[in-house]
Scaffold this active site. Structure first.
Site, PDB file in Angstrom:
ATOM      1  N   LYS A   5     124.460 -14.661  -5.832  1.00  0.00           N
ATOM      2  CA  LYS A   5     124.491 -13.750  -4.691  1.00  0.00           C
ATOM      3  C   LYS A   5     125.457 -14.295  -3.639  1.00  0.00           C
ATOM      4  O   LYS A   5     125.480 -15.509  -3.372  1.00  0.00           O
ATOM      5  CB  LYS A   5     123.076 -13.618  -4.114  1.00  0.00           C
ATOM      6  CG  LYS A   5     122.929 -12.623  -2.973  1.00  0.00           C
ATOM      7  CD  LYS A   5     121.460 -12.547  -2.548  1.00  0.00           C
ATOM      8  CE  LYS A   5     121.225 -11.567  -1.418  1.00  0.00           C
ATOM      9  NZ  LYS A   5     119.799 -11.484  -1.038  1.00  0.00           N
ATOM     10  N   SER A  27     117.762  -7.171  -0.983  1.00  0.00           N
ATOM     11  CA  SER A  27     119.175  -7.269  -0.680  1.00  0.00           C
ATOM     12  C   SER A  27     119.997  -7.816  -1.835  1.00  0.00           C
ATOM     13  O   SER A  27     121.215  -7.713  -1.853  1.00  0.00           O
ATOM     14  CB  SER A  27     119.362  -8.161   0.553  1.00  0.00           C
ATOM     15  OG  SER A  27     118.895  -9.484   0.308  1.00  0.00           O
ATOM     16  N   SER A  29     113.547  -9.486  -1.417  1.00  0.00           N
ATOM     17  CA  SER A  29     114.870  -9.247  -1.998  1.00  0.00           C
ATOM     18  C   SER A  29     115.031  -9.793  -3.403  1.00  0.00           C
ATOM     19  O   SER A  29     115.986  -9.437  -4.096  1.00  0.00           O
ATOM     20  CB  SER A  29     115.951  -9.849  -1.088  1.00  0.00           C
ATOM     21  OG  SER A  29     115.928  -9.226   0.172  1.00  0.00           O
TER      22      SER A  29
END
Length: 606
Positions: free
Chosen positions: A77, A153, A177
């Protein structure tokens, strides 16, 4: 484009060992598949063949036997650092290029894993929808249905794992997330206990609540990756020194019997598909030996509301306030609106919220203490992109109903896929428990996985056969056999209950013991000696947290001690033993075998 081979770790390592595949071959196939796929907003930066070359060279002379993640591709990420690759956190104006990788990324590369690139996200990891990315990056398409949100997210990390572009991916999880995107993509989403994974090299959302999360195709993969990444980092202020083995915890076969807590159905707030998922999970847990216990989860839901309605938003503001002031247009409008709320709370508001949270945690801890594990929805619905566009904050808030409280209450959690809806969309649930229950959750998830055998992610690959596990899971407790004054309701039972002991069963020893009442006291003490001419003695089995066993042992007076006792079912468990020759020390011991147990003897004395 789906590769002809499944990307789970076991399948890749089997192909490597047979010579069917090499890491270099795999990388070439993955790059070609990504090029054929075309532009994909799931990635912010994909590494080129030239950039990947050093990671492949690192594997020369190695094998799956020497490196546990040998040749395993993974994604990162883009709020987690990879050396010499920009970290953007979803904002070009914020971007920087780190000289070294995040601590967790270092552990993975050292274990032989190959970083394929950096994935898209809800900007600054603020959001559960996956729709809060700037136009320059775009928003990832859900791997099952592009009209639906990917979840955030950690949107890109979930999409590339489910789509068969990597074997696993790193996300982060502050409010869900690492779980909501996993639920939307038929993946395992590990939300580790806080401090288990170092956050050095991670752009914080709420530093006191952040953790790196893991997206994997199988429970075994999750356990393998967690075992490598859960390393203490003495340069990270939030890192905790944890050794699961020392705590008596390990990944393995799920227990044959356990109690699982379930929120009252009126509290689920789930749509038809996710209600179906809960009922399916309950039935499967019962089928593998679970006993359902319904619990009023009001304290957990109240704690969840504190995350965004309370002053913790100030932590998010703390991270990007300078950017918001100097370049407000560089921040996604919804992210700006939410984060700006963190500019106003007073210090007294923060303390008020901490006090309220402490009370919720007291209530929640007391609640889940009644069970071995908790089951809840991961999220309540799967919205479309159009629904989020129409109500970006309201829909996002609903998705966090069952995720927002986990880190506030310092719980461990695991998103588990359990099936598909009538529309063919993934549905999943969450298993959770107190801090450091991570391996217990994974062991139980594997037992579900073995029954369900769902296809991997959004690919066409069927689930490969699971290897047999030779060991049983351990949950950090130890069973103790007692036969005298420690029995329930007797004089020394408080020594067990004060240490968190719980009664497991009332049973008998194997028919090979004699029982004596030792001289002295009070209270009187028993001595159970193994003797082929003995009989079965009534005993109780208690479960104690393993960390309390030392203080219990220290309080046992000579000539008694702890050793192995055989039970009627043939199992051996820790229990009271007596040193040789002790029966005649300090006076004659009285044999009381004929009474069948301590209670029988006490009744005769009355």
């Amino acid at each position: 484009m789906t590769l002809p081979i499944s990307l789970d770790i076991a399948s890749l390592h089997t192909a490597y060992r047979s010579g069917e595949l090499t890491p270099s071959d795999l990388i070439d196939q993955l790059l070609a598949a990504a090029d054929a796929y075309g532009h994909d907003a799931a990635w912010i930066t994909r590494l080129t063949r030239e950039q990947l070359a050093p990671y492949l060279q690192r594997l020369e002379g190695e094998s799956p036997e020497s490196l546990p993640l040998y040749g395993i591709p993974f994604a990162i990420k883009d709020n987690i650092d990879l050396a010499d690759i920009p970290t953007t956190a979803g904002s070009p104006a914020f971007a920087y290029t780190p000289s070294e990788s995040a601590f967790v990324v270092q552990q993975l590369i050292a274990a032989g894993a190959i970083p394929m690139g950096k994935t898209n996200l809800d900007q600054f990891a603020t959001g559960l929808v996956g729709e809060r990315a700037l136009e320059v990056y775009g928003t990832p398409a859900n791997a099952f249905d592009p009209t639906l949100v990917p979840g955030g997210s950690s949107s890109g990390s979930a999409v590339v794992t489910a789509a068969g572009m990597v074997s696993f991916a790193l996300g982060t999880d502050t409010a869900g997330s690492g779980r909501v995107p996993a639920c939307f993509h038929n993946l395992y989403g590990v939300k580790p206990s806080l401090g288990l994974l170092s956050t050095r090299g991670v752009v914080p959302a709420c530093a006191t609540l952040d953790t790196i999360s893991l997206f994997t195709l199988t429970a075994d993969d999750a356990a393998n990756v967690l075992g490598i990444t859960a390393a203490y980092d003495d340069q990270c202020a939030w890192s905790k020194r944890v050794d699961f083995a020392i705590h008596g915890k390990r990944y393995g076969k799920a227990p044959a019997a356990f109690r699982f807590g379930v929120p009252l159905e009126a509290q689920w707030q789930t749509d038809a598909a996710y209600t179906q998922g809960m009922h399916l999970a309950i039935a499967e847990l019962e089928a593998i030996g679970g006993e359902k216990v319904e619990l009023d989860c009001s304290p957990l839901l109240a704690a969840a509301r504190l995350l965004y309605e309370g002053p913790w938003v100030a932590e998010r503001y703390h991270v990007i306030r300078e950017l918001m002031q100097s370049h407000p247009n560089a921040v996604h409008p919804v992210t700006f609106q939410i984060t700006q709320g963190g500019a106003t709370p007073l210090a007294v508001d923060a303390f008020d919220a901490r006090y309220q949270l402490a009370e919720y945690k007291r209530q929640a801890d007391a609640l889940i203490r009644h069970v071995d594990v908790m089951l809840s929805p991961t999220t309540v619905t799967h919205p479309s992109k159009a629904e989020v566009a129409a109500d970006p904050i309201g829909v996002n808030s609903r998705l966090g109903t069952w995720t927002n409280f986990m880190n506030l209450l310092d719980y461990s959690a695991l998103a588990v896929p359990v099936g598909f809806s009538e529309r063919g969309l993934p549905i999943g649930v969450t298993l959770f428990g107190p801090a450091l229950a991570d391996l217990e959750l994974l062991s139980l998830a594997r037992a579900l996985e073995q029954r369900l055998m769902l296809p991997l992610g959004a690919t066409d690959h069927p689930h490969p056969p699971l290897a047999e596990l030779s060991i049983a899971a351990q949950d950090g407790s130890m069973e103790l056999v007692v036969c005298g004054a420690h029995l329930q309701g007797l004089a020394l039972n408080h020594q067990l209950t004060q240490r968190g002991g719980t009664l497991v069963s009332v049973t008998h020893s194997a028919p090979r013991y004699k029982l004596f009442a030792l001289a002295g006291g009070a209270p009187k003490r028993p001595a159970m000696l193994r003797d082929d001419n003995g009989q079965a003695i009534e005993v109780e089995v208690w479960r104690l947290p393993i960390e309390t066993l030392g203080s219990f042992l220290a309080g046992i007076p000579a000539p008694l001690g702890l050793g192995q006792v055989e039970l009627a079912d043939g199992s051996w468990k820790c229990g009271f033993i007596c040193t040789a020759g002790a029966l005649n020390e300090g006076g004659e011991a009285e044999e009381i075998t004929q009474f069948g147990g301590w209670r029988g003897w006490l009744a005769s004395q009355a």
